[in-house]
Design a protein around this motif. Structure first.
Motif, PDB file in Angstrom:
ATOM      1  N   LEU A  78       0.826  -1.211   0.000  1.00 53.45           N
ATOM      2  CA  LEU A  78       0.000   0.000   0.000  1.00 53.45           C
ATOM      3  C   LEU A  78       0.859   1.259   0.000  1.00 53.45           C
ATOM      4  CD1 LEU A  78      -2.787  -1.081   2.526  1.00 53.45           C
ATOM      5  CD2 LEU A  78      -2.908  -1.005   0.030  1.00 53.45           C
ATOM      6  N   ILE A  79       1.988   1.215   0.724  1.00 54.07           N
ATOM      7  CA  ILE A  79       2.903   2.357   0.730  1.00 54.07           C
ATOM      8  C   ILE A  79       3.478   2.583  -0.669  1.00 54.07           C
ATOM      9  CG2 ILE A  79       5.125   3.193   1.603  1.00 54.07           C
ATOM     10  CD1 ILE A  79       4.477   1.845   4.256  1.00 54.07           C
ATOM     11  N   ALA A  80       3.825   1.499  -1.357  1.00 60.33           N
ATOM     12  CA  ALA A  80       4.353   1.618  -2.715  1.00 60.33           C
ATOM     13  C   ALA A  80       3.304   2.206  -3.660  1.00 60.33           C
ATOM     14  CB  ALA A  80       4.817   0.252  -3.224  1.00 60.33           C
ATOM     15  N   PHE A  81       2.050   1.756  -3.533  1.00 62.78           N
ATOM     16  CA  PHE A  81       0.981   2.317  -4.363  1.00 62.78           C
ATOM     17  C   PHE A  81       0.758   3.797  -4.049  1.00 62.78           C
ATOM     18  CE2 PHE A  81      -0.662  -2.192  -4.754  1.00 62.78           C
ATOM     19  CZ  PHE A  81      -0.374  -2.288  -6.108  1.00 62.78           C
ATOM     20  N   LEU A  82       0.833   4.139  -2.761  1.00 66.43           N
ATOM     21  CA  LEU A  82       0.684   5.542  -2.367  1.00 66.43           C
ATOM     22  C   LEU A  82       1.807   6.392  -2.957  1.00 66.43           C
ATOM     23  CD1 LEU A  82      -0.693   7.752  -0.680  1.00 66.43           C
ATOM     24  CD2 LEU A  82       0.722   7.042   1.263  1.00 66.43           C
ATOM     25  N   ALA A  83       3.044   5.889  -2.882  1.00 71.34           N
ATOM     26  CA  ALA A  83       4.182   6.613  -3.460  1.00 71.34           C
ATOM     27  C   ALA A  83       4.001   6.774  -4.967  1.00 71.34           C
ATOM     28  CB  ALA A  83       5.474   5.881  -3.152  1.00 71.34           C
ATOM     29  N   ALA A  84       3.453   5.751  -5.619  1.00 69.16           N
ATOM     30  CA  ALA A  84       3.217   5.836  -7.064  1.00 69.16           C
ATOM     31  C   ALA A  84       2.228   6.955  -7.385  1.00 69.16           C
ATOM     32  CB  ALA A  84       2.699   4.501  -7.592  1.00 69.16           C
ATOM     33  N   GLU A  85       1.177   7.080  -6.569  1.00 72.01           N
ATOM     34  CA  GLU A  85       0.202   8.145  -6.803  1.00 72.01           C
ATOM     35  C   GLU A  85       0.813   9.515  -6.548  1.00 72.01           C
ATOM     36  OE1 GLU A  85      -2.737   7.691  -8.233  1.00 72.01           O
ATOM     37  OE2 GLU A  85      -1.988   5.630  -8.390  1.00 72.01           O
ATOM     38  N   VAL A  86       1.682   9.618  -5.539  1.00 72.62           N
ATOM     39  CA  VAL A  86       2.370  10.884  -5.274  1.00 72.62           C
ATOM     40  C   VAL A  86       3.244  11.260  -6.466  1.00 72.62           C
ATOM     41  CG1 VAL A  86       4.089  12.025  -3.821  1.00 72.62           C
ATOM     42  CG2 VAL A  86       2.309  10.617  -2.769  1.00 72.62           C
ATOM     43  N   PHE A  87       3.967  10.295  -7.001  1.00 72.86           N
ATOM     44  CA  PHE A  87       4.804  10.545  -8.172  1.00 72.86           C
ATOM     45  C   PHE A  87       3.948  10.904  -9.382  1.00 72.86           C
ATOM     46  CE2 PHE A  87       8.207   9.278  -5.685  1.00 72.86           C
ATOM     47  CZ  PHE A  87       9.401   9.245  -6.384  1.00 72.86           C
ATOM     48  N   ALA A  88       2.779  10.269  -9.512  1.00 73.80           N
ATOM     49  CA  ALA A  88       1.888  10.575 -10.639  1.00 73.80           C
ATOM     50  C   ALA A  88       1.366  12.008 -10.537  1.00 73.80           C
ATOM     51  CB  ALA A  88       0.733   9.584 -10.664  1.00 73.80           C
ATOM     52  N   ILE A  89       1.028  12.439  -9.327  1.00 73.38           N
ATOM     53  CA  ILE A  89       0.570  13.818  -9.133  1.00 73.38           C
ATOM     54  C   ILE A  89       1.699  14.796  -9.440  1.00 73.38           C
ATOM     55  CG2 ILE A  89      -0.211  15.486  -7.409  1.00 73.38           C
ATOM     56  CD1 ILE A  89      -1.683  13.174  -6.025  1.00 73.38           C
ATOM     57  N   GLY A  90       2.908  14.474  -8.964  1.00 73.31           N
ATOM     58  CA  GLY A  90       4.060  15.322  -9.250  1.00 73.31           C
ATOM     59  C   GLY A  90       4.322  15.413 -10.746  1.00 73.31           C
TER      60      GLY A  90
END
Length: 219
Positions: free
Chosen positions: A196-208
């Protein structure tokens, strides 16, 4: 900053390697035992069971309501006396007579687990390399993080299925007076949380990445 990043990356890899080695050690024990049983059963003379025919299992137990449970004790050297103990988790050794389906399932899960772990390590190293090269918010990094999350989720599922199969097997051959064998620890929450942390980081990177593209388009 790069030095701290390298240190954190090294610590994560060390933790992942230790955890993977620990898991493969016990999984390999089950696979080798299954192979040895099949080889020895092909012989003509029956064997007497010995320690090599036993498999070890960690189980969690709790007292049944309204029943008399076994009370154990341990010797306290400092007071030269025995003190009562409440049994909650024990390791048992029982005859390794799992079915062929059980043994094949364990082998298949190990074969799925190894590539998933290798994929996580490779993707993680490539992600760190991209970040060190100042390539942060890119589509490739977003995909890498999502693949890492997917692999970690697969690892969590494999562990959980294996734990459930082990629990079902132990319950089918073991019953402890006054206690019931619980499913505590069956779900692999650490691997699930990491996914879940990896998926969350992926969404943060996608927003960035989206903000970066919007800024470039505005300029």
């Amino acid at each position: 900053m790069k030095k701290r990043l390298n240190i954190f990356a090294l610590l994560i890899l060390m933790a992942l390697s230790i955890h993977t080695g620990y898991t493969l050690f016990y999984s390999w024990g089950e696979i080798s035992t299954a192979y040895k049983e099949g080889y020895e059963k092909a012989g003509k003379l029956p064997r007497q069971p010995n320690l090599s025919d036993l498999s070890r299992h960690d189980i969690c137990i709790r007292k049944k309501l309204g029943s008399t449970a076994i009370i154990d004790s341990i010797y306290n050297i400092k007071t030269n006396s025995y003190i009562p103990t409440d049994i909650q988790k024990i390791q048992i050794s029982i005859p390794d007579n799992q079915s062929v389906g059980y043994q094949v399932s364990i082998a298949v899960m190990v074969l799925l687990l190894v590539p998933a772990v290798i994929a996580v390590i490779v993707l993680f190293l490539r992600l760190i390399g991209a970040i060190q090269s100042a390539l942060l918010f890119t589509k490739t990094n977003v995909l890498r993080l999502r693949w890492i999350g997917g692999c970690l989720l697969l690892i969590a599922v494999i562990y959980t299925i294996g734990n459930y199969m082990e629990l079902a097997f132990v319950r089918s051959v073991v019953e402890i007076s006054g206690y019931e064998i619980t499913s505590e620890g069956m779900i692999e929450f650490p691997a699930l949380i990491n996914a879940l942390i990896a998926f969350l980081a992926a969404e943060v990177f996608a927003i960035g990445l989206r903000l970066k593209e919007e800024q470039e388009f505005t300029i």
